[in-house]
Each structure stands twice: as structure tokens, then as C-alpha cells.
Design a protein around this motif. Structure first.
Motif, PDB file in Angstrom:
ATOM      1  N   LYS A 267      -8.824  -8.107  15.881  1.00  0.00           N
ATOM      2  CA  LYS A 267      -8.358  -6.825  16.413  1.00  0.00           C
ATOM      3  C   LYS A 267      -7.695  -5.968  15.334  1.00  0.00           C
ATOM      4  O   LYS A 267      -7.744  -4.736  15.382  1.00  0.00           O
ATOM      5  N   SER A 268      -7.061  -6.620  14.358  1.00  0.00           N
ATOM      6  CA  SER A 268      -6.299  -5.891  13.342  1.00  0.00           C
ATOM      7  C   SER A 268      -7.132  -5.501  12.130  1.00  0.00           C
ATOM      8  O   SER A 268      -6.611  -4.854  11.214  1.00  0.00           O
ATOM      9  N   PHE A 269      -8.420  -5.852  12.117  1.00  0.00           N
ATOM     10  CA  PHE A 269      -9.218  -5.624  10.913  1.00  0.00           C
ATOM     11  C   PHE A 269      -9.297  -4.154  10.500  1.00  0.00           C
ATOM     12  O   PHE A 269      -9.220  -3.847   9.298  1.00  0.00           O
ATOM     13  N   PRO A 270      -9.461  -3.205  11.425  1.00  0.00           N
ATOM     14  CA  PRO A 270      -9.474  -1.795  10.991  1.00  0.00           C
ATOM     15  C   PRO A 270      -8.176  -1.383  10.288  1.00  0.00           C
ATOM     16  O   PRO A 270      -8.201  -0.666   9.281  1.00  0.00           O
ATOM     17  N   THR A 271      -7.034  -1.876  10.794  1.00  0.00           N
ATOM     18  CA  THR A 271      -5.743  -1.571  10.165  1.00  0.00           C
ATOM     19  C   THR A 271      -5.632  -2.237   8.800  1.00  0.00           C
ATOM     20  O   THR A 271      -5.104  -1.648   7.852  1.00  0.00           O
ATOM     21  N   ILE A 272      -6.131  -3.454   8.686  1.00  0.00           N
ATOM     22  CA  ILE A 272      -6.107  -4.165   7.405  1.00  0.00           C
ATOM     23  C   ILE A 272      -6.913  -3.410   6.355  1.00  0.00           C
ATOM     24  O   ILE A 272      -6.451  -3.203   5.222  1.00  0.00           O
ATOM     25  N   LEU A 273      -8.113  -2.995   6.716  1.00  0.00           N
ATOM     26  CA  LEU A 273      -8.972  -2.274   5.764  1.00  0.00           C
ATOM     27  C   LEU A 273      -8.338  -0.956   5.328  1.00  0.00           C
ATOM     28  O   LEU A 273      -8.428  -0.561   4.160  1.00  0.00           O
ATOM     29  N   LYS A 274      -7.658  -0.303   6.261  1.00  0.00           N
ATOM     30  CA  LYS A 274      -7.013   0.980   5.959  1.00  0.00           C
ATOM     31  C   LYS A 274      -5.849   0.810   4.993  1.00  0.00           C
ATOM     32  O   LYS A 274      -5.576   1.695   4.165  1.00  0.00           O
ATOM     33  N   ASN A 275      -5.165  -0.319   5.061  1.00  0.00           N
ATOM     34  CA  ASN A 275      -3.946  -0.526   4.273  1.00  0.00           C
ATOM     35  C   ASN A 275      -4.132  -1.504   3.110  1.00  0.00           C
ATOM     36  O   ASN A 275      -3.154  -1.873   2.467  1.00  0.00           O
ATOM     37  N   ARG A 276      -5.357  -1.886   2.815  1.00  0.00           N
ATOM     38  CA  ARG A 276      -5.601  -2.877   1.765  1.00  0.00           C
ATOM     39  C   ARG A 276      -5.072  -2.389   0.412  1.00  0.00           C
ATOM     40  O   ARG A 276      -5.300  -1.251   0.010  1.00  0.00           O
ATOM     41  N   ASN A 277      -4.371  -3.276  -0.275  1.00  0.00           N
ATOM     42  CA  ASN A 277      -3.771  -2.967  -1.588  1.00  0.00           C
ATOM     43  C   ASN A 277      -3.968  -4.199  -2.481  1.00  0.00           C
ATOM     44  O   ASN A 277      -3.033  -4.933  -2.766  1.00  0.00           O
ATOM     45  N   LYS A 278      -5.182  -4.431  -2.896  1.00  0.00           N
ATOM     46  CA  LYS A 278      -5.556  -5.704  -3.501  1.00  0.00           C
ATOM     47  C   LYS A 278      -4.957  -5.889  -4.895  1.00  0.00           C
ATOM     48  O   LYS A 278      -4.772  -4.943  -5.663  1.00  0.00           O
ATOM     49  N   PHE A 279      -4.663  -7.141  -5.191  1.00  0.00           N
ATOM     50  CA  PHE A 279      -4.266  -7.539  -6.528  1.00  0.00           C
ATOM     51  C   PHE A 279      -5.472  -7.466  -7.465  1.00  0.00           C
ATOM     52  O   PHE A 279      -6.610  -7.730  -7.045  1.00  0.00           O
ATOM     53  N   THR A 280      -5.220  -7.137  -8.710  1.00  0.00           N
ATOM     54  CA  THR A 280      -6.234  -7.397  -9.723  1.00  0.00           C
ATOM     55  C   THR A 280      -6.276  -8.904  -9.950  1.00  0.00           C
ATOM     56  O   THR A 280      -5.382  -9.639  -9.514  1.00  0.00           O
TER      57      THR A 280
END
Length: 301
Positions: A267-280
């Protein structure tokens, strides 16, 4: 003149715990360089009126309807203009002496430190043995019941994610701090007592299911929010495997919270994708080398 220290406490229906904490902390809270804000998040045990009566100099605010623990923490941190913001649970208080001086000293001597994680003694009983062999060092995360923010560091990162509801927001904030080149330091000189009966909590089936579900899904949220793509599959699959191993070994009480945590993730996947801040890859490798957070401390026998 700006306040140097600001205590931030969120409470809901734990009036006796809160009053105990405020009494234990009275000498600190009465200092001229200290302010304290308390948010009563929709209590029905008359918390607001009792605190107003017993501690008229403290700033207590009230939400008529509960807005949630994370909402309250965000509100207080965003509104403070103090140099250092100290977050305590309503059932936690300082044991160590000169704690504020130790906090200020650490921040002044470590300009890249954005947050100090305290040493935490979890018990309903007091202890006379507070010495430790622990040393100050950088850690991956911290515990919500007792820590101190450099307010400048807080204002440089996104708010705690309210959609987490409970659990995992500390790791979220820690990884945001790491990406902004701020450190989380564990300082064992600063000791608090968190007045919780861990054995009794573990026996409460409903409480276990609630906490396990929140903890598991928060870990998954953080994997998908921050980990490099090449690492996500491995760490997520490993977490799933660990749950199945527990079930195979007969720990059937994890089945229900595991199932609902998985639904929460979907259910939270759209929010996760919107807020993704990945590490190098380099950031991830450096972060994984850090020490695990110090959650529990026990007195030496």
C-alpha cells in the motif's frame, strides 16, 4: 535571546508517568536556559489539566483528537528555536548528573554531530550502579525515548515520515542525516532511565503483534527508500527468509504481523517511490560499517 535547551515530550493517557518524569526533572526544567514543551495528544485521563495545575510554568499543548506520535514530534522540532532539542518519552528521565553540560560539550567538541544518542537503562526499578565501559562512538541510529538534536541538523533534513505511524522513523532520520554529512553519536556519559517492564511487554500478545508489524514494515520501508537498487533485492529477500525461518521453528505468532506488514508495504509503495533518497554505493558501504545503535544497557553486576 534564544533558549539553549528545549525539552520535547509527547504524551497520551500516561498522566502518572508524565507527572513522575516532570517531578524527577524539576531541577533541570527550572533552569533559566531551559524550556519545555509537552503535547497531550488527545488524552482522556485529564493529563492537560493536571499538568497545567502542577506545572504552571511549562508549555503544554493539547490535541483534542490524537494526531499521532510522529506528528507531535515533527511539530515540536519544527517550532523550536532552541540551539539543542532534547526529546524524552513521558516515562523517561535523566539519571546522570550534569547531563545538559555533557550535551553541550559534546556538540561543541564535535561540530559534525547532528544528534546524540543517550545510554538507556530500561527498568521500573532504580539502580545505584551507573558506571559503564561503553565509549563514545558513531552509530547507525538512535532510540526515540532519549536523544538530543542539534536543531540546525534537524532543520536540514525532511520531517519524520508520519505514514510510518510508529517505529523506524529514527532510522529514517539517521540515514537522512548521514546523507547530509551529519553524524549520530552514542554518548554513554548521558544516562536516562526508561521506566518500562520489558518482560511484561513481551508477554502481551496484542502488544507484540502491533510492535512486530510496525518494526518489520519500517525496516522494509527504509530498505526501499534508501538502499541502492543492487542491494534492495538481497536485503529484502534476506528479511523475508528470516521470517519464514521463525515460522518453521514454531514461532507462529509472527505470521499475522508478517502478513499485515507485507500488505502495508504494498500500500505504501507509491509514497516510497515519491520519497526515495537512495545511497550511492560508496555511501551505503560507509553507512553499513557503522556500529549498530545502542538500545539496551544493563548495569554491571
Amino acid at each position: 535571546m534564544l533558549t539553549k535547551f528545549k525539552f520535547l515530550i509527547t504524551t497520551k493517557n500516561r498522566q502518572k508517568d508524565l507527572v513522575f518524569t516532570l517531578n524527577e526533572m524539576s531541577d533541570i526544567l527550572n533552569r533559566c536556559d531551559v524550556d519545555c514543551t509537552i503535547i497531550d495528544d488527545g488524552s482522556t485521563d485529564n493529563t492537560y489539566n493536571i499538568v497545567k495545575e502542577k506545572f504552571p510554568l511549562l508549555d503544554i499543548q493539547r490535541n483534542e483528537i490524537s494526531n499521532g506520535y510522529i506528528y507531535c514530534r515533527n511539530k515540536m522540532l519544527n517550532e523550536t528555536d532552541a540551539e539543542f532539542a532534547i526529546s524524552l518519552d513521558d516515562d523517561a528521565h535523566f539519571i546522570s548528573k550534569n547531563s545538559l553540560e555533557l550535551i553541550e560539550k559534546h556538540f561543541n567538541n564535535n561540530p559534525s554531530c547532528g544528534l546524540i544518542a543517550f545510554r538507556i537503562f530500561w527498568s521500573l526499578e532504580e539502580t545505584n550502579c551507573i558506571t559503564t565501559n561503553d565509549t563514545t562512538h558513531q552509530v547507525k541510529s538512535f532510540v526515540g525515548c532519549g536523544h538530543a538534536w542539534r536543531t540546525k541538523a534537524w532543520k536540514s533534513i525532511p520531517n519524520y515520515p508520519e505514514w510510518y505511524e510508529f517505529y523506524g522513523e529514527e532510522s529514517f532520520a539517521s540515514m537522512q542525516l548521514f546523507k547530509k554529512k551529519w553524524k549520530v553519536d552514542y554518548n554513554p556519559e548521558i544516562l536516562i532511565q526508561h521506566r518500562v517492564d520489558l518482560k511484561n511487554r513481551a508477554k502481551q500478545k496484542k502488544d507484540f503483534s502491533f510492535r512486530y508489524r510496525r518494526s518489520l514494515r519500517a525496516g522494509w520501508y527504509n530498505i526501499f527508500l534508501f538502499y541502492p537498487k543492487k542491494k534492495i533485492t538481497y536485503y529484502f529477500a534476506y528479511s523475508i527468509l528470516m521470517q519464514f525461518k521463525k515460522i518453521v521453528k514454531g514461532n507462529f505468532k509472527v505470521i499475522k504481523p508478517f502478513f499485515f506488514a507485507f500488505l502495508d508495504l504494498i500500500k505504501s509503495f507509491p509514497t516510497i517511490l515519491k520519497n526515495r533518497n537512495k545511497f550511492t554505493e560508496e555511501e551505503f558501504d560507509s553507512y553499513k560499517k557503522l556500529s549498530e545503535p545502542k538500545i539496551y544497557w544493563k548495569p554491571q553486576k
